[in-house]
Write a protein that holds these residues in place. Sequence first.
Motif, PDB file in Angstrom:
ATOM      1  N   LEU A  97      14.908  94.541  54.069  1.00  0.00           N
ATOM      2  CA  LEU A  97      13.502  94.826  53.801  1.00  0.00           C
ATOM      3  C   LEU A  97      13.463  96.181  53.104  1.00  0.00           C
ATOM      4  CD1 LEU A  97      10.852  93.270  54.481  1.00  0.00           C
ATOM      5  CD2 LEU A  97      10.429  95.010  56.214  1.00  0.00           C
ATOM      6  N   CYS A  98      12.781  96.238  51.957  1.00  0.00           N
ATOM      7  CA  CYS A  98      12.739  97.477  51.191  1.00  0.00           C
ATOM      8  C   CYS A  98      11.364  97.639  50.545  1.00  0.00           C
ATOM      9  CB  CYS A  98      13.840  97.486  50.132  1.00  0.00           C
ATOM     10  SG  CYS A  98      13.715  96.172  48.889  1.00  0.00           S
ATOM     11  N   ARG A  99      11.192  98.741  49.814  1.00  0.00           N
ATOM     12  CA  ARG A  99       9.965  98.977  49.055  1.00  0.00           C
ATOM     13  C   ARG A  99      10.313  99.123  47.587  1.00  0.00           C
ATOM     14  NH1 ARG A  99       8.799 102.208  53.691  1.00  0.00           N
ATOM     15  NH2 ARG A  99       7.032 101.363  54.861  1.00  0.00           N
ATOM     16  N   ASP A 100       9.418  98.625  46.721  1.00  0.00           N
ATOM     17  CA  ASP A 100       9.656  98.792  45.286  1.00  0.00           C
ATOM     18  C   ASP A 100       9.094 100.140  44.828  1.00  0.00           C
ATOM     19  OD1 ASP A 100       6.890  98.500  45.000  1.00  0.00           O
ATOM     20  OD2 ASP A 100       7.004  96.437  44.277  1.00  0.00           O
ATOM     21  N   ALA A 101       9.127 100.388  43.536  1.00  0.00           N
ATOM     22  CA  ALA A 101       8.701 101.684  42.996  1.00  0.00           C
ATOM     23  C   ALA A 101       7.235 101.970  43.273  1.00  0.00           C
ATOM     24  CB  ALA A 101       8.982 101.726  41.492  1.00  0.00           C
ATOM     25  N   ASP A 102       6.427 100.919  43.479  1.00  0.00           N
ATOM     26  CA  ASP A 102       4.998 101.095  43.752  1.00  0.00           C
ATOM     27  C   ASP A 102       4.703 101.191  45.246  1.00  0.00           C
ATOM     28  OD1 ASP A 102       4.342 100.969  41.009  1.00  0.00           O
ATOM     29  OD2 ASP A 102       4.441  98.773  41.074  1.00  0.00           O
ATOM     30  N   GLY A 103       5.758 101.117  46.078  1.00  0.00           N
ATOM     31  CA  GLY A 103       5.567 101.215  47.517  1.00  0.00           C
ATOM     32  C   GLY A 103       5.288  99.901  48.202  1.00  0.00           C
ATOM     33  N   ALA A 104       5.312  98.782  47.450  1.00  0.00           N
ATOM     34  CA  ALA A 104       5.053  97.464  48.028  1.00  0.00           C
ATOM     35  C   ALA A 104       6.304  96.962  48.746  1.00  0.00           C
ATOM     36  CB  ALA A 104       4.636  96.478  46.947  1.00  0.00           C
ATOM     37  N   THR A 105       6.102  96.183  49.815  1.00  0.00           N
ATOM     38  CA  THR A 105       7.213  95.679  50.618  1.00  0.00           C
ATOM     39  C   THR A 105       7.899  94.497  49.928  1.00  0.00           C
ATOM     40  OG1 THR A 105       5.887  96.262  52.557  1.00  0.00           O
ATOM     41  CG2 THR A 105       7.862  94.956  52.936  1.00  0.00           C
ATOM     42  N   VAL A 106       9.225  94.483  50.014  1.00  0.00           N
ATOM     43  CA  VAL A 106      10.022  93.418  49.398  1.00  0.00           C
ATOM     44  C   VAL A 106      11.028  92.908  50.433  1.00  0.00           C
ATOM     45  CG1 VAL A 106      11.596  92.789  47.533  1.00  0.00           C
ATOM     46  CG2 VAL A 106       9.826  94.523  47.133  1.00  0.00           C
ATOM     47  N   ALA A 107      11.079  91.592  50.627  1.00  0.00           N
ATOM     48  CA  ALA A 107      12.068  90.961  51.500  1.00  0.00           C
ATOM     49  C   ALA A 107      13.165  90.356  50.630  1.00  0.00           C
ATOM     50  CB  ALA A 107      11.417  89.885  52.355  1.00  0.00           C
ATOM     51  N   VAL A 108      14.413  90.625  50.992  1.00  0.00           N
ATOM     52  CA  VAL A 108      15.550  90.182  50.186  1.00  0.00           C
ATOM     53  C   VAL A 108      16.434  89.245  51.006  1.00  0.00           C
ATOM     54  CG1 VAL A 108      17.493  90.913  48.755  1.00  0.00           C
ATOM     55  CG2 VAL A 108      15.513  92.441  49.043  1.00  0.00           C
ATOM     56  N   GLU A 109      16.677  88.063  50.467  1.00  0.00           N
ATOM     57  CA  GLU A 109      17.624  87.122  51.073  1.00  0.00           C
ATOM     58  C   GLU A 109      18.885  87.110  50.217  1.00  0.00           C
ATOM     59  OE1 GLU A 109      19.365  84.533  53.646  1.00  0.00           O
ATOM     60  OE2 GLU A 109      17.472  85.591  53.916  1.00  0.00           O
ATOM     61  N   ILE A 110      20.042  87.315  50.846  1.00  0.00           N
ATOM     62  CA  ILE A 110      21.297  87.444  50.120  1.00  0.00           C
ATOM     63  C   ILE A 110      22.211  86.256  50.426  1.00  0.00           C
ATOM     64  CG2 ILE A 110      23.353  88.875  49.785  1.00  0.00           C
ATOM     65  CD1 ILE A 110      21.633  91.264  50.709  1.00  0.00           C
ATOM     66  N   LYS A 111      22.740  85.655  49.381  1.00  0.00           N
ATOM     67  CA  LYS A 111      23.688  84.553  49.516  1.00  0.00           C
ATOM     68  C   LYS A 111      24.871  84.792  48.581  1.00  0.00           C
ATOM     69  CE  LYS A 111      21.095  82.070  52.295  1.00  0.00           C
ATOM     70  NZ  LYS A 111      21.479  81.947  53.715  1.00  0.00           N
ATOM     71  N   ARG A 112      25.991  84.230  48.945  1.00  0.00           N
ATOM     72  CA  ARG A 112      27.114  84.256  48.012  1.00  0.00           C
ATOM     73  C   ARG A 112      26.822  83.284  46.870  1.00  0.00           C
ATOM     74  NH1 ARG A 112      33.188  82.768  49.846  1.00  0.00           N
ATOM     75  NH2 ARG A 112      32.023  81.004  50.641  1.00  0.00           N
ATOM     76  N   ARG A 113      26.356  82.079  47.244  1.00  0.00           N
ATOM     77  CA  ARG A 113      25.937  81.093  46.243  1.00  0.00           C
ATOM     78  C   ARG A 113      24.511  80.675  46.567  1.00  0.00           C
ATOM     79  NH1 ARG A 113      29.378  75.706  45.345  1.00  0.00           N
ATOM     80  NH2 ARG A 113      28.612  75.286  47.447  1.00  0.00           N
ATOM     81  N   GLY A 114      23.594  80.916  45.654  1.00  0.00           N
ATOM     82  CA  GLY A 114      22.176  80.663  45.900  1.00  0.00           C
ATOM     83  C   GLY A 114      21.797  79.210  45.649  1.00  0.00           C
ATOM     84  N   GLU A 115      21.375  78.524  46.708  1.00  0.00           N
ATOM     85  CA  GLU A 115      20.952  77.132  46.591  1.00  0.00           C
ATOM     86  C   GLU A 115      19.543  76.979  47.149  1.00  0.00           C
ATOM     87  OE1 GLU A 115      23.907  74.561  48.241  1.00  0.00           O
ATOM     88  OE2 GLU A 115      25.512  75.345  46.963  1.00  0.00           O
ATOM     89  N   ILE A 116      19.011  75.767  47.079  1.00  0.00           N
ATOM     90  CA  ILE A 116      17.622  75.521  47.453  1.00  0.00           C
ATOM     91  C   ILE A 116      17.347  75.894  48.904  1.00  0.00           C
ATOM     92  CG2 ILE A 116      16.012  73.625  47.945  1.00  0.00           C
ATOM     93  CD1 ILE A 116      16.723  72.428  45.257  1.00  0.00           C
ATOM     94  N   ASP A 117      18.313  75.638  49.805  1.00  0.00           N
ATOM     95  CA  ASP A 117      18.055  75.949  51.214  1.00  0.00           C
ATOM     96  C   ASP A 117      17.846  77.442  51.439  1.00  0.00           C
ATOM     97  OD1 ASP A 117      20.691  76.523  50.669  1.00  0.00           O
ATOM     98  OD2 ASP A 117      21.467  75.791  52.572  1.00  0.00           O
ATOM     99  N   GLY A 118      18.497  78.280  50.629  1.00  0.00           N
ATOM    100  CA  GLY A 118      18.283  79.720  50.726  1.00  0.00           C
ATOM    101  C   GLY A 118      16.883  80.133  50.302  1.00  0.00           C
ATOM    102  N   VAL A 119      16.367  79.455  49.273  1.00  0.00           N
ATOM    103  CA  VAL A 119      14.991  79.718  48.826  1.00  0.00           C
ATOM    104  C   VAL A 119      14.007  79.294  49.905  1.00  0.00           C
ATOM    105  CG1 VAL A 119      13.253  79.226  47.061  1.00  0.00           C
ATOM    106  CG2 VAL A 119      15.659  79.422  46.412  1.00  0.00           C
ATOM    107  N   GLU A 120      14.267  78.140  50.519  1.00  0.00           N
ATOM    108  CA  GLU A 120      13.394  77.665  51.604  1.00  0.00           C
ATOM    109  C   GLU A 120      13.405  78.650  52.774  1.00  0.00           C
ATOM    110  OE1 GLU A 120      11.369  75.310  51.382  1.00  0.00           O
ATOM    111  OE2 GLU A 120      12.123  73.733  50.078  1.00  0.00           O
ATOM    112  N   GLN A 121      14.593  79.182  53.089  1.00  0.00           N
ATOM    113  CA  GLN A 121      14.720  80.152  54.175  1.00  0.00           C
ATOM    114  C   GLN A 121      13.888  81.398  53.882  1.00  0.00           C
ATOM    115  OE1 GLN A 121      18.762  81.331  54.872  1.00  0.00           O
ATOM    116  NE2 GLN A 121      18.256  82.701  56.552  1.00  0.00           N
ATOM    117  N   LEU A 122      13.997  81.929  52.652  1.00  0.00           N
ATOM    118  CA  LEU A 122      13.228  83.114  52.278  1.00  0.00           C
ATOM    119  C   LEU A 122      11.734  82.811  52.275  1.00  0.00           C
ATOM    120  CD1 LEU A 122      12.991  86.002  51.308  1.00  0.00           C
ATOM    121  CD2 LEU A 122      13.550  85.231  48.992  1.00  0.00           C
TER     122      LEU A 122
END
Length: 227
Positions: free
Chosen positions: A143-168
Amino acid sequence: MRLVIAECQVDYVGRLTAHLPMAKRLLLVKSDGSVSVHADDRAYKPLNWMSPPCRLTEAQVPEGTEAQAYWVVTNKAGEELRITIASVEHDSQHELGVDPGLVKDGVEAHLQELLAEHIETLGAGHTLIRREYMTAIGPVDILCRDADGATVAVEIKRRGEIDGVEQLTRYLELLNRDTTIAPVSGVFAAQQIKPQARTLAEDRGIRCVVLDYEELRGTESTEFRLF
């Protein structure tokens, strides 16, 4: 978790309509409130589903309908999943307890560590709030903030597939109910992102970032190392 194997018909009524004719299926009712309808194929993907928050009501069987039960699943938008059950072969409930969450492999865990250390990889001005930000359905990788201070959630995968997008997507739905951090946008970060996953992510307003593991390792801090 409740598992029901039944001969059933499923009708979705909402922004559009969808119909599954009478057939034998698995109905999965989870403790998070979600209800999904599965066939004996398609791997993990349900034929139809209703994501939480939603409410399942075992309603009166409509007149003129020969059925054993009638379920109506309603979400906060007023959409409905109407399940007409002709017969039931199995109906059981199971207490699974708290899930420890996904244990990432070494590369994936190291990617998270490196990205947290060099969070500006996501863009100039990004700052880290924390790694493994806990939610009711599991930890968000970063969980981080961008340059404007808005919250950003990051999901990290070695290989990005549809189930990872669904999880995020599930994490974002939950995080955006927290008024102390909302609005929360999403970043799907991976060494490789499948085209289908990228299309789904972008359709949901989630930004995709391809990570170069070797490049991140090259910037790894040596501040506390002897060699």
